[in-house]
Design a protein around this motif. Structure first.
Motif, PDB file in Angstrom:
ATOM      1  N   ILE A   2       6.359   8.733   0.787  1.00 24.11           N
ATOM      2  CA  ILE A   2       6.335   7.379   0.203  1.00 24.11           C
ATOM      3  C   ILE A   2       4.999   7.071  -0.642  1.00 24.11           C
ATOM      4  N   PHE A  50       3.049   8.005   5.333  1.00 28.53           N
ATOM      5  CA  PHE A  50       4.457   8.261   5.798  1.00 28.53           C
ATOM      6  C   PHE A  50       4.982   9.587   5.065  1.00 28.53           C
ATOM      7  N   ASP A  52       7.867  13.305   5.430  1.00 22.46           N
ATOM      8  CA  ASP A  52       9.094  13.923   5.579  1.00 22.46           C
ATOM      9  C   ASP A  52       8.892  14.835   6.834  1.00 22.46           C
ATOM     10  N   ARG A  81       8.562   0.387   9.562  1.00 22.81           N
ATOM     11  CA  ARG A  81       9.720   1.127   8.932  1.00 22.81           C
ATOM     12  C   ARG A  81      10.733   0.072   8.682  1.00 22.81           C
ATOM     13  N   ALA A  84       9.864  -2.374   6.109  1.00 26.64           N
ATOM     14  CA  ALA A  84       9.662  -1.502   4.646  1.00 26.64           C
ATOM     15  C   ALA A  84      11.107  -0.735   4.151  1.00 26.64           C
ATOM     16  N   ARG A  85      11.922  -0.758   5.215  1.00 28.10           N
ATOM     17  CA  ARG A  85      13.225  -0.248   4.737  1.00 28.10           C
ATOM     18  C   ARG A  85      12.895   1.328   4.403  1.00 28.10           C
ATOM     19  N   CYS A  86      12.174   1.908   5.132  1.00 28.13           N
ATOM     20  CA  CYS A  86      11.759   3.351   4.972  1.00 28.13           C
ATOM     21  C   CYS A  86      11.977   4.158   6.410  1.00 28.13           C
ATOM     22  N   ASP A  87      12.300   5.322   6.141  1.00 26.37           N
ATOM     23  CA  ASP A  87      12.640   6.159   7.470  1.00 26.37           C
ATOM     24  C   ASP A  87      11.635   7.199   7.641  1.00 26.37           C
ATOM     25  N   GLY A  88      10.655   7.435   7.024  1.00 24.13           N
ATOM     26  CA  GLY A  88       9.899   8.355   6.934  1.00 24.13           C
ATOM     27  C   GLY A  88       8.959   8.514   8.474  1.00 24.13           C
ATOM     28  N   ALA A 122       3.455   2.236   3.878  1.00 25.61           N
ATOM     29  CA  ALA A 122       4.839   2.031   3.689  1.00 25.61           C
ATOM     30  C   ALA A 122       5.416   1.420   2.594  1.00 25.61           C
ATOM     31  N   GLY A 123       4.383   0.815   1.770  1.00 26.00           N
ATOM     32  CA  GLY A 123       4.772   0.187   0.440  1.00 26.00           C
ATOM     33  C   GLY A 123       4.651  -1.231   0.462  1.00 26.00           C
TER      34      GLY A 123
END
Ligand code: PMV
Length: 327
Positions: A2, A50, A52, A81, A84-88, A122-123
């Motif tokens: 990210i 974050f 992979d 997560r 931030a709607r992230c899944d890393g 996470a942005g």
């Protein structure tokens, strides 16, 4: 990936009006408000990135985190997560300049630093109130370590906790005081704050404790506005001793103090009888923290260092809020 990792640093804080009881243990919502002073020099730095990977990697002070300690950090990362709607998966490395789990508020500094570094990595660009609400989910008192100086954490009324956030009352440079910390044991405490609060909630003194905090907060705010150390100090001492009295009356009882803890309290009272305005507070551990004027800090430190069982003395000035140190 990210983005690049972010490192944030946050200071510990010492509560002058204690947080001791939850109205919602899952969301870490307090039964009452509380008020603290953020301390310079005792901090935790957290680097979060974050990417992979297969799983989150958490390293605390050079060691891979395990068990409940790791789970707590991973659950906190899950909150970030989700926001931030992230899944890393995350790589987290923390470094602390404060002993962990010994009643020195290391978790407050750690989760404030993790909230800032993790959300940025996470942005997310959270404003301080939203950061405070996030940090609170990791450790209640972390809500206060987002800010520097004197800080009040409002109880809030909403069931979702969106109004249970901390706010700054007075900048660190606005009133120069010292907190002299006497460390009587560096062993991790046997009973965490969370378990201690759960036990205290069944104490017959708990309702009286909760009923008294609003008046204590009003008194503390007035003392801070007036820069009145004796007024603030007496109030802080009362809040701490009342908090520990709740635990003493619980079944089974809760007692965080060691012999040296009690001896330190008596030394401070003796100094006071001799004319030095110095006041104790004690958190969920055996350490004693003494609020005093900068000019008296050396005398207080010497008196506490002479108490048998005191292992180390650390003197802190008011400190600043959480900040990004590398990105
Ligand atoms: O934030 P927690 O869950 O570690 O609880 C902190 C409890 C006390 O340090 C004893 C009091 C306070 O207000 O910081």
């Amino acid at each position: 990936m990210i983005g690049s990792p972010v490192t944030a640093r946050s200071n510990v804080n010492v509560a002058l009006v204690k947080y001791w009881g939850k109205r919602d243990p899952e969301l870490n919502l307090p039964a009452t408000g509380s008020l603290s002073l953020t301390l310079d020099g005792l901090w935790v730095e957290a680097e979060v990135g974050f990417g992979d990977r297969d799983a989150d990697q958490v390293t605390i002070d050079g060691e891979p985190a395990q068990g409940v300690e790791r789970d707590r950090v991973v659950r906190f990362l899950d909150l970030i997560r989700a926001q931030a709607r992230c899944d890393g998966s995350a790589r987290v490395v923390t470094r602390s300049r404060v002993p962990r789990g010994a009643g020195l508020a290391s978790s407050a500094a750690a989760f404030a630093a993790l909230a800032l570094a993790g959300s940025r990595a996470a942005g997310l660009r959270l404003e301080p109130p939203a950061l405070s609400a996030l940090a609170r989910r990791g450790s209640g008192s972390a809500a206060r370590s987002i800010f520097g100086g004197f800080v009040e954490w409002r109880r809030g009324e909403r069931p979702d906790g969106s109004d249970s956030i901390a706010e700054p009352l007075l900048e660190p440079g606005a009133w120069d005081l010292r907190v002299v910390v006497a460390i009587t044991s560096l062993a991790p405490k046997a009973i965490s704050s969370r378990d201690g609060m759960a036990r205290a909630a069944d104490s017959p003194f708990y309702p009286a404790w909760v009923a008294g905090v609003d008046a204590d907060l009003a008194e503390a705010r007035a003392a801070i506005r007036a820069r009145d150390l004796p007024r603030l100090g007496h109030l802080a001492e009362h809040s701490a001793l009342a908090m520990h009295a709740v635990g003493l009356a619980a079944r089974p009882p809760l007692l965080y103090w060691r012999g040296a803890t009690v001896e330190c309290v008596h030394r401070v009272w003796a100094l006071r009888a001799d004319g030095t305005p110095a006041f104790v507070t004690i958190d969920a551990g055996p350490q004693v923290k003494v609020l005093c004027e900068p000019a008296d800090a050396g005398r207080v430190a010497d008196a506490l260092a002479a108490v048998p069982g005191v292992e180390r003395i650390v003197t802190c000035a008011p400190g600043g809020g959480a900040e990004v140190v590398a990105a």
